[in-house]
Design a protein around this motif. Structure first.
Motif, mmCIF file in Angstrom:
data_model
loop_
_atom_site.group_PDB
_atom_site.id
_atom_site.type_symbol
_atom_site.label_atom_id
_atom_site.label_comp_id
_atom_site.label_asym_id
_atom_site.label_seq_id
_atom_site.Cartn_x
_atom_site.Cartn_y
_atom_site.Cartn_z
ATOM 1 N N ALA A 47 0.839 -1.201 0.000
ATOM 2 C CA ALA A 47 0.000 0.000 0.000
ATOM 3 C C ALA A 47 0.868 1.242 0.000
ATOM 4 N N THR A 48 1.263 1.689 -1.175
ATOM 5 C CA THR A 48 2.088 2.885 -1.270
ATOM 6 C C THR A 48 1.302 4.067 -1.827
ATOM 7 N N PHE A 49 0.056 3.839 -2.247
ATOM 8 C CA PHE A 49 -0.786 4.896 -2.799
ATOM 9 C C PHE A 49 -2.095 4.988 -2.038
ATOM 10 N N VAL A 50 -2.476 6.198 -1.666
ATOM 11 C CA VAL A 50 -3.807 6.462 -1.132
ATOM 12 C C VAL A 50 -4.604 7.009 -2.303
ATOM 13 N N ASN A 51 -5.728 6.391 -2.598
ATOM 14 C CA ASN A 51 -6.551 6.748 -3.749
ATOM 15 C C ASN A 51 -7.760 7.556 -3.299
ATOM 16 N N TYR A 52 -7.931 8.747 -3.883
ATOM 17 C CA TYR A 52 -9.098 9.578 -3.572
ATOM 18 C C TYR A 52 -9.952 9.719 -4.822
ATOM 19 N N THR A 53 -11.275 9.471 -4.675
ATOM 20 C CA THR A 53 -12.223 9.583 -5.786
ATOM 21 C C THR A 53 -13.345 10.537 -5.388
ATOM 22 N N ASP A 54 -14.286 10.744 -6.280
ATOM 23 C CA ASP A 54 -15.436 11.605 -5.969
ATOM 24 C C ASP A 54 -16.255 11.056 -4.803
ATOM 25 N N ASP A 55 -16.163 9.764 -4.556
ATOM 26 C CA ASP A 55 -16.897 9.135 -3.457
ATOM 27 C C ASP A 55 -16.106 9.091 -2.155
ATOM 28 N N GLY A 56 -14.867 9.553 -2.161
ATOM 29 C CA GLY A 56 -14.038 9.532 -0.957
ATOM 30 C C GLY A 56 -12.810 8.668 -1.167
ATOM 31 N N PHE A 57 -12.166 8.297 -0.069
ATOM 32 C CA PHE A 57 -10.960 7.473 -0.124
ATOM 33 C C PHE A 57 -11.379 6.031 -0.375
ATOM 34 N N ASN A 58 -10.769 5.416 -1.369
ATOM 35 C CA ASN A 58 -11.172 4.063 -1.753
ATOM 36 C C ASN A 58 -9.940 3.222 -2.019
ATOM 37 N N PRO A 59 -9.631 2.266 -1.118
ATOM 38 C CA PRO A 59 -10.321 1.971 0.135
ATOM 39 C C PRO A 59 -10.033 3.046 1.181
ATOM 40 N N PHE A 82 -5.898 17.367 1.691
ATOM 41 C CA PHE A 82 -5.515 16.206 2.498
ATOM 42 C C PHE A 82 -4.906 16.671 3.808
ATOM 43 N N GLU A 83 -5.580 16.349 4.921
ATOM 44 C CA GLU A 83 -5.144 16.790 6.250
ATOM 45 C C GLU A 83 -5.273 15.652 7.257
ATOM 46 N N SER A 84 -4.455 15.704 8.302
ATOM 47 C CA SER A 84 -4.544 14.707 9.375
ATOM 48 C C SER A 84 -5.712 15.038 10.298
ATOM 49 N N ASP A 85 -6.163 14.030 11.032
ATOM 50 C CA ASP A 85 -7.147 14.273 12.078
ATOM 51 C C ASP A 85 -6.432 14.988 13.217
ATOM 52 N N ASP A 86 -7.028 15.511 14.120
ATOM 53 C CA ASP A 86 -8.426 15.821 14.374
ATOM 54 C C ASP A 86 -8.783 17.111 13.649
ATOM 55 N N HIS A 87 -9.998 17.147 13.166
ATOM 56 C CA HIS A 87 -10.478 18.349 12.494
ATOM 57 C C HIS A 87 -11.025 19.301 13.555
ATOM 58 N N PRO A 88 -10.714 20.551 13.584
ATOM 59 C CA PRO A 88 -9.985 21.340 12.589
ATOM 60 C C PRO A 88 -8.504 21.559 12.908
ATOM 61 N N SER A 89 -7.986 20.967 13.991
ATOM 62 C CA SER A 89 -6.607 21.273 14.386
ATOM 63 C C SER A 89 -5.554 20.605 13.489
ATOM 64 N N HIS A 90 -5.868 19.429 12.945
ATOM 65 C CA HIS A 90 -4.950 18.679 12.075
ATOM 66 C C HIS A 90 -3.619 18.400 12.765
ATOM 67 N N ALA A 91 -3.694 18.073 14.056
ATOM 68 C CA ALA A 91 -2.473 17.948 14.848
ATOM 69 C C ALA A 91 -2.088 16.515 15.194
ATOM 70 N N HIS A 120 -8.383 13.099 6.465
ATOM 71 C CA HIS A 120 -9.655 13.467 5.840
ATOM 72 C C HIS A 120 -9.422 14.508 4.752
ATOM 73 N N ASN A 121 -10.470 14.700 3.947
ATOM 74 C CA ASN A 121 -10.470 15.793 2.984
ATOM 75 C C ASN A 121 -11.079 16.983 3.704
ATOM 76 N N ASP A 122 -10.301 18.021 3.913
ATOM 77 C CA ASP A 122 -10.787 19.173 4.670
ATOM 78 C C ASP A 122 -11.915 19.909 3.938
ATOM 79 N N ASN A 123 -12.054 19.683 2.631
ATOM 80 C CA ASN A 123 -13.168 20.260 1.871
ATOM 81 C C ASN A 123 -14.459 19.461 2.036
ATOM 82 N N LYS A 124 -14.331 18.170 2.363
ATOM 83 C CA LYS A 124 -15.483 17.273 2.590
ATOM 84 C C LYS A 124 -15.112 16.395 3.778
ATOM 85 N N THR A 125 -15.352 16.892 4.975
ATOM 86 C CA THR A 125 -14.846 16.230 6.184
ATOM 87 C C THR A 125 -15.475 14.874 6.465
ATOM 88 N N THR A 126 -16.507 14.488 5.710
ATOM 89 C CA THR A 126 -17.054 13.132 5.855
ATOM 90 C C THR A 126 -16.227 12.121 5.066
#
Length: 135
Positions: A47-59, A82-91, A120-126
């Motif tokens: 697993a060297t790639f994180v894949n992001y699509t219109d539906d979110g991270f897959n897997p 692309f940001e780390s949790d926790d939202h909104p601190s990203h710390a 998470h995607n900070d533009n779509k936090t779900t």
């Protein structure tokens, strides 16, 4: 007596068949089994790639190895922040704070810490995911 044994054997075969073809391969059982099992180094290396699509991270769940690179690929039609949790601190793990990745583009960073890290995607936090990093 022979008929009773044959009936019992038949019922046992039917029960085994139901288990084998229906129950054992249900997604619930697969998720439970995976959740209880730590990643192998082979899974982590693959697993060297994180894949992001219109539906979110897959897997939504990835594995990595300390010292290796992880590439986040935006295969969606919109910006990925692309940001780390926790939202909104990203710390939680600031090395995951890659910022904006345009559609069709990617960013790569080196994994330096062992552990499980949400992102998470900070533009779509779900739209969330997790990377488990092993040594």
């Amino acid at each position: 007596m022979k008929k009773v044994i044959l009936v019992l054997l038949g019922l046992a075969l039917v029960g085994f068949g139901v288990y084998w073809f229906v129950i054992k391969d249900t997604p619930q059982n697969a998720v439970i089994e995976k959740a209880n099992k730590p990643p192998t180094i082979g899974e982590a290396i693959k697993a060297t790639f994180v894949n992001y699509t219109d539906d979110g991270f897959n897997p939504a769940e990835y594995y990595g190895v300390v010292g290796r690179s992880l590439t986040v690929q935006n295969n969606s039609s919109s910006e990925l922040d692309f940001e780390s949790d926790d939202h909104p601190s990203h710390a939680t793990n600031e090395e995951f704070n890659l910022g904006i990745i345009m559609p069709g583009k990617n960013k790569t960073f080196k994994l330096t810490k062992e552990g499980s890290f949400g992102f998470h995607n900070d533009n779509k936090t779900t739209h969330v995911g997790k990377v488990t990093v092993v040594k």
